[in-house]
Design an enzyme around this catalytic site. Structure first.
Site, short mmCIF file in Angstrom:
data_model
loop_
_atom_site.label_atom_id
_atom_site.label_comp_id
_atom_site.label_asym_id
_atom_site.label_seq_id
_atom_site.Cartn_x
_atom_site.Cartn_y
_atom_site.Cartn_z
N CYS A 54 -12.99 64.31 2.04
CA CYS A 54 -13.91 65.03 1.10
C CYS A 54 -15.07 64.78 2.03
CB CYS A 54 -13.91 64.54 -0.07
SG CYS A 54 -15.48 64.63 -1.02
N ASP A 61 -7.48 64.62 0.14
CA ASP A 61 -7.10 66.65 -0.05
C ASP A 61 -5.57 66.76 0.90
OD1 ASP A 61 -9.97 66.84 -1.64
OD2 ASP A 61 -10.25 67.17 0.10
N SER A 78 4.92 76.51 17.82
CA SER A 78 4.40 75.63 16.53
C SER A 78 3.87 74.36 16.55
CB SER A 78 5.69 76.56 15.86
OG SER A 78 7.46 75.19 16.65
N HIS A 95 -12.22 72.21 1.66
CA HIS A 95 -11.13 73.22 1.70
C HIS A 95 -11.64 74.74 2.63
CE1 HIS A 95 -10.49 70.06 -0.79
NE2 HIS A 95 -10.29 70.59 -2.00
#
Length: 163
Positions: A54, A61, A78, A95
């Site tokens: 955050c 988060d 990947s 987010h």
């Protein structure tokens, strides 16, 4: 098996020791050539252990990320994607910003035909946030696909009790 010249530049794959960075770093991303550029197909990554901080409180988060794309010439490797996502660990961002940053970085990296990223963040303070962002190459059918998928992306909302 035909020889692949495009994989010689992959610096993360196959290394015995992996170096992890804890600060956002898009330069970790690497590509290789799509072996089937004549066909549309989806590649989907499920990343159940994404973490970021955050920007106000510094609290962690956690999210499950779903990255899907239709490649053109280049594809994301990947392991480099894993290291890149790990680099968000100590990055402070909301987010919604994290999801849009990932979309922007992957579009810049690969120039895919289509790409979408969904983040399903675990609740904090009794609220979960699930940002979704996508991209469709302008002037192509993928631009319309992106618009349609954005309009209908959450047709099957989940049950709150499953997190």
């Amino acid at each position: 098996m035909p020889e692949r010249n495009d994989i010689e530049n992959l610096s993360h794959l196959g290394q015995e020791e992996t170096s992890y960075t804890f600060h956002y770093d898009p330069s970790l991303l690497e590509t290789f050539e799509n072996g089937h550029p004549n066909r549309d197909y989806f590649v989907k990554f499920n990343c159940p252990e994404f973490t970021t901080l955050c920007p106000k409180t510094g609290q962690p988060d956690f999210a499950a990320l779903y990255i899907s794309y239709i490649p053109d010439v280049h594809m994301v490797e990947s392991k480099s994607l894993k290291l890149y996502l790990f680099s968000f660990r100590n990055h402070g961002g909301f987010h919604e910003d994290a999801i849009n940053t990932i979309v922007n970085d992957l579009v810049d990296l690969m120039n895919p035909r289509y790409l979408e990223v969904l983040g399903r963040f675990t609740p904090r303070g009794g609220i979960s946030i699930d940002p979704y962002a996508n991209y469709g190459r302008a002037g192509t059918k993928y631009e319309q696909m992106a618009e349609t998928r954005l309009l209908y992306h959450d047709m099957y909302p989940e049950n709150i009790n499953n997190r």
